[in-house]
Design a protein around this motif. Sequence first.
Motif, PDB file in Angstrom:
ATOM      1  N   ARG A 136       0.978   1.736   8.852  1.00  0.00           N
ATOM      2  CA  ARG A 136       1.586   0.357   8.341  1.00  0.00           C
ATOM      3  C   ARG A 136       1.372  -0.593   8.931  1.00  0.00           C
ATOM      4  N   TYR A 168       2.446   2.333   1.162  1.00  0.00           N
ATOM      5  CA  TYR A 168       3.073   1.398   2.266  1.00  0.00           C
ATOM      6  C   TYR A 168       3.723   0.254   1.726  1.00  0.00           C
ATOM      7  N   PHE A 169       2.988  -0.185   0.765  1.00  0.00           N
ATOM      8  CA  PHE A 169       3.695  -1.547   0.128  1.00  0.00           C
ATOM      9  C   PHE A 169       3.608  -1.486  -1.204  1.00  0.00           C
ATOM     10  N   LEU A 173       3.344  -7.117   0.844  1.00  0.00           N
ATOM     11  CA  LEU A 173       2.442  -7.126   2.200  1.00  0.00           C
ATOM     12  C   LEU A 173       2.592  -8.552   2.898  1.00  0.00           C
TER      13      LEU A 173
END
Length: 194
Positions: free
Chosen positions: A5, A43-44, A50
């Motif tokens: 990340r 992660y997003f 992001l």
Amino acid sequence: MAANREAIIVSAGQQFRKRGFDDVTIADVMKAAGLTHGGFYGYFDSKEALAAAVCERGIAESVAAVDAVAAQTAQDGGPVAEPLLHQFVEDYVSARHRDSPDDGCSVAALAQDAGRNSAELQRIFATGITGMAQSLSRLRALDAQDRAAGAGPDFATLSTMIGALALSRAVAKADPGLSETILDAARAHIESPA
């Protein structure tokens, strides 16, 4: 997971500052981070999420950079060789900073992109810009050895610094002399007595 990340945020931050939000794809970010495109959504939730994470981090780092200059007086315990605001402005409004947006201030590099983006991203910028302006005000107050002198955020100095970088970047390749003149004029204006 946390390291990946972090790599995504760092990679995206450098690319967004250099090329803007619209010119950077998720695939670009993931490739630069050494990860596969398909893993991004672990992660997003979106490119906008992001961008928000990148801006929060970058703006916090910009505020911290101003505060680090102010902290010099506390560490040294005495007067500094040159005014604190001068030290910060000389570094910020410089050819080095102009030529390295990917390693520079997120506010200067992405303000125009933020203006075309979501209210959430603009809230992040509003908080960060206010923090930077307050930190600049603290530098002025420390220079004047008068804590009350910097009571309000110094938006004028911040606007001059960011505007000078934007304008000098806009003409740097076509007219390097004009680009330098813009930086010189901004530094002189900021440091001239009011």
